[in-house]
Enzyme design. Structure first.
Site, PDB file in Angstrom:
ATOM      1  CG  ASN A 137      -0.488  -0.280   2.507  1.00  0.00           C
ATOM      2  OD1 ASN A 137       0.590  -0.839   2.665  1.00  0.00           O
ATOM      3  ND2 ASN A 137      -1.238   0.102   3.513  1.00  0.00           N
ATOM      4  CB  VAL A 138       1.598   3.712  -2.258  1.00  0.00           C
ATOM      5  CG1 VAL A 138       2.284   5.066  -2.419  1.00  0.00           C
ATOM      6  CG2 VAL A 138       2.575   2.587  -2.586  1.00  0.00           C
TER       7      VAL A 138
ATOM      8  CB  CYS B  17      -5.536  -1.178  -1.475  1.00  0.00           C
ATOM      9  SG  CYS B  17      -6.787  -0.616  -0.315  1.00  0.00           S
TER      10      CYS B  17
ATOM     11  CD  GLU C  95      -5.453  -5.810  -1.445  1.00  0.00           C
ATOM     12  OE1 GLU C  95      -5.106  -4.622  -1.287  1.00  0.00           O
ATOM     13  OE2 GLU C  95      -5.896  -6.518  -0.535  1.00  0.00           O
TER      14      GLU C  95
ATOM     15  CB  CYS D  84      -8.769  -4.848  -2.811  1.00  0.00           C
ATOM     16  SG  CYS D  84      -7.901  -3.270  -2.677  1.00  0.00           S
TER      17      CYS D  84
HETATM   18  N1  THU Z   1      -5.310  -1.684   2.806  1.00  0.00           N
HETATM   19  C1  THU Z   1      -4.776  -2.398   1.778  1.00  0.00           C
HETATM   20  O1  THU Z   1      -3.679  -2.081   1.292  1.00  0.00           O
HETATM   21  N2  THU Z   1      -5.487  -3.448   1.301  1.00  0.00           N
HETATM   22  C2  THU Z   1      -6.674  -3.889   1.815  1.00  0.00           C
HETATM   23  O2  THU Z   1      -7.299  -4.770   1.239  1.00  0.00           O
HETATM   24  C3  THU Z   1      -7.150  -3.315   3.079  1.00  0.00           C
HETATM   25  C4  THU Z   1      -6.586  -1.977   3.416  1.00  0.00           C
HETATM   26  C5  THU Z   1      -4.556  -0.511   3.292  1.00  0.00           C
HETATM   27  C6  THU Z   1      -5.173   0.829   2.947  1.00  0.00           C
HETATM   28  C7  THU Z   1      -4.542   1.728   3.981  1.00  0.00           C
HETATM   29  O3  THU Z   1      -3.290   2.176   3.488  1.00  0.00           O
HETATM   30  C8  THU Z   1      -4.301   0.808   5.174  1.00  0.00           C
HETATM   31  O4  THU Z   1      -4.455  -0.525   4.694  1.00  0.00           O
HETATM   32  C9  THU Z   1      -5.274   1.044   6.331  1.00  0.00           C
HETATM   33  O5  THU Z   1      -6.592   1.000   5.886  1.00  0.00           O
END
Ligand code: THU
Length: 130
Positions: free
Chosen positions: A45-46, A56, A58, A92
């Site tokens: 995630n970025v 996210c 994904e 996602c």
């Molecule tokens: N996040 C993801 O990267 N993938 C997911 O499926 C759930 C949430 C990240 C988004 C955000 O940067 C952090 O988790 C907290 O919500």
């Protein structure tokens, strides 16, 4: 039938998680997937100062899928900072369904579950053909 090396996917997801850019949530996520040609792709995630624009893990994964040659997603592992299996968010699941369909399998704390279980009766590319 392509063999799924779940340990390798888990290890790859944990490595990807370490690259996450999460100054706001402090919640790093890593994801790794097996593609139907045997390659393994990853994402993290970025986040963004404009919080709603955060990407996210994904999102990065599907971008890497296209960039590295495309194909169909076969199996996926998503992890949190502790390396525990994480549930992909609703948005996602839709992103992943586009590239893996109902047969894409996710590792969960209860074992591998397919996309038909995680996103039942999904809207997808087939609906647009009707
Ligand atoms: N996040 C993801 O990267 N993938 C997911 O499926 C759930 C949430 C990240 C988004 C955000 O940067 C952090 O988790 C907290 O919500």
């Amino acid at each position: 039938m392509i063999k799924i090396d779940w340990d390798l996917l888990h290890k790859s997801a944990k490595t990807a998680m370490k690259s996450a850019y999460v100054p706001y949530s402090k919640f790093p996520v890593g994801v790794a997937a097996l593609v139907d040609d045997g390659r393994i792709i990853t994402g993290c995630n970025v986040e963004n100062a404009s919080y709603g624009l955060s990407l996210c893990a994904e999102c990065g994964l599907v971008s890497n899928l296209a960039l590295s040659g495309g194909g169909r997603l076969i199996a996926i592992v998503c992890v949190d900072a502790q390396g525990e299996f994480l549930s992909p968010c609703g948005r996602c699941r839709q992103l992943l369904f586009e590239h893996g369909g109902n047969d894409l399998v996710h590792m969960t704390p209860e074992g591998a579950k397919d996309m038909a279980h995680l996103l039942p009766w999904a809207f997808g590319p087939d609906n647009l053909d009707k």
